[in-house]
Design a protein around this motif. Structure first.
Motif, short mmCIF file in Angstrom:
data_model
loop_
_atom_site.label_atom_id
_atom_site.label_comp_id
_atom_site.label_asym_id
_atom_site.label_seq_id
_atom_site.Cartn_x
_atom_site.Cartn_y
_atom_site.Cartn_z
N ALA A 1 10.32 4.77 -7.87
CA ALA A 1 9.23 4.14 -7.12
C ALA A 1 8.93 2.74 -7.65
O ALA A 1 8.64 1.81 -6.88
N ILE A 2 9.00 2.57 -8.96
CA ILE A 2 8.74 1.27 -9.56
C ILE A 2 9.85 0.28 -9.21
O ILE A 2 9.59 -0.90 -8.92
N SER B 1 0.83 -1.20 0.00
CA SER B 1 0.00 0.00 0.00
C SER B 1 0.86 1.26 0.00
O SER B 1 0.59 2.22 -0.73
N LYS B 2 1.93 1.25 0.80
CA LYS B 2 2.83 2.41 0.85
C LYS B 2 3.51 2.63 -0.49
O LYS B 2 3.64 3.76 -0.97
N LEU B 3 3.96 1.55 -1.11
CA LEU B 3 4.65 1.66 -2.39
C LEU B 3 3.70 2.12 -3.48
O LEU B 3 4.08 2.88 -4.38
N ALA C 1 -1.73 1.87 -9.99
CA ALA C 1 -1.27 3.04 -9.24
C ALA C 1 -0.87 4.18 -10.19
O ALA C 1 -1.16 5.34 -9.92
N ILE C 2 -0.21 3.83 -11.28
CA ILE C 2 0.16 4.85 -12.28
C ILE C 2 -1.08 5.52 -12.84
O ILE C 2 -1.15 6.76 -12.97
N LYS C 3 -2.09 4.73 -13.17
CA LYS C 3 -3.32 5.29 -13.73
C LYS C 3 -4.06 6.16 -12.73
O LYS C 3 -4.67 7.17 -13.10
#
Length: 248
Positions: free
Chosen positions: A52-53, A26-28, A69-71
Motif C-alpha cells: 500500500a505504501i 483518500s483511497k490510498l 494513515a498508519i497511526k
C-alpha cells in the motif's frame, strides 16, 4: 492472464490527467489504514502495508499522510473505522465484475454501488457469484520498447514473478501478492520503467463482447472506479484494440 493490463492502462492514463488527486489520495490512505489495522504498522513485517505504501508513493502521497494513515490503522489516533468488503455482480452482456471496497459506512456504500450497476446495464449479485473466477495477483506492465525481453524475463523470474507475457505494446508480469513489493523494488532498482502496477483480481478466463456492449462495460467500470469507496475494479471482459481505441 495476458491482457489484464488493458483496463489497468486505460484507467491509469485517465488518472494521470485527472485533477481529482485528492480522491485518489483518500483511497490510498484507506488502503494503508486497513493494512495497518490487519497486520500492524511495521511495513517490514506487513507485506500488505508495504504494498500500500509503494502504491501511495507512486502517486506522491505525502509522507505525513502515509504516517497518519498508519497511526489510524493501529489505533494511535482516531479515524481507523474502515472495513473491507467485496461486491460482486454482472455488467452488460453478463460479464463478471468485482469491486474491492473500503468504507466507513456500508449502509451508504451498498445502495450507491447497486445504483451504479443498475444505471449502466448491470446487476449487483450475491456472495461468490463471480469471485471464484478470479485470483489475486500482482500485475506489472512495462512498455516493450523500454527493455529487452530476455533481460526482463531473467530479472522478473529471479524476483518472484510467475509469468511474463506480451499484451499489445506491453510486457505483463504476474506474481503472487506476497512477491509484489519485492518484484517492484527489484525492477526499480534496475532502472526498469514501470508503466502500471497493482495487486488486483485477475480472471482465470476472459470473454469477448461486441463493440456496443464493450462501450457499456467500460462506462460501468469507469463509474465504479470513480466511486470514493471503491479501491479497485476487476472484470473478465477482454477488449479488442479497436474497442480500447474508441474509448480513449
Amino acid at each position: 492472464m495476458a491482457g489484464h493490463s488493458q483496463w489497468a492502462n486505460i484507467k491509469h492514463r485517465k488518472a494521470a490527467v485527472d485533477a481529482k488527486r485528492s480522491k485518489l489520495w483518500s483511497k490510498l490512505s484507506k488502503a494503508i489504514i486497513v493494512a495497518a489495522k490487519l497486520g500492524g504498522g511495521d511495513p517490514s513485517s506487513n507485506i500488505r502495508l508495504r504494498t500500500a505504501i509503494i502504491d501511495a508513493k507512486a502517486v506522491s502521497l505525502p509522507r505525513d499522510n502515509i504516517e497518519r494513515a498508519i497511526k489510524k490503522g493501529t489505533g494511535e489516533i482516531e479515524g481507523g473505522d474502515v472495513e473491507e468488503i467485496l461486491y460482486e455482480g454482472y455488467g452488460p452482456g453478463g460479464v463478471a465484475v468485482l469491486c474491492d471496497i473500503l468504507t466507513d459506512n456500508r449502509n451508504r456504500t451498498a445502495p450507491e454501488v447497486r445504483k451504479l450497476f443498475d444505471n449502466h446495464g448491470g446487476k449487483l449479485g450475491s456472495t461468490n457469484c463471480v469471485a471464484y473466477l478470479f485470483e489475486r495477483k500482482g500485475v506489472i506492465s512495462i512498455k516493450q520498447s523500454t527493455i529487452d525481453l530476455e533481460k526482463l524475463m531473467e530479472l522478473a523470474l529471479e524476483n518472484g514473478a510467475e509469468d511474463v507475457t506480451e499484451s499489445g505494446e506491453y510486457f505483463e508480469l504476474t506474481c503472487p501478492p506476497e512477491a509484489y513489493s519485492g518484484l517492484v523494488e527489484a525492477l526499480e532498482s534496475n532502472q526498469v520503467t514501470i508503466e502500471t502496477k497493482e495487486v488486483s483480481r485477475v480472471p482465470s478466463t476472459t470473454v469477448e463482447v461486441d463493440s456496443e456492449t464493450a462501450v457499456s462495460v467500460m462506462k460501468l467500470l469507469e463509474k465504479l472506479e470513480d466511486h470514493d469507496d471503491v479501491q479497485s475494479v476487476a472484470s473478465n471482459v477482454s477488449f479488442t484494440e479497436e474497442q480500447l481505441a474508441s474509448f480513449q
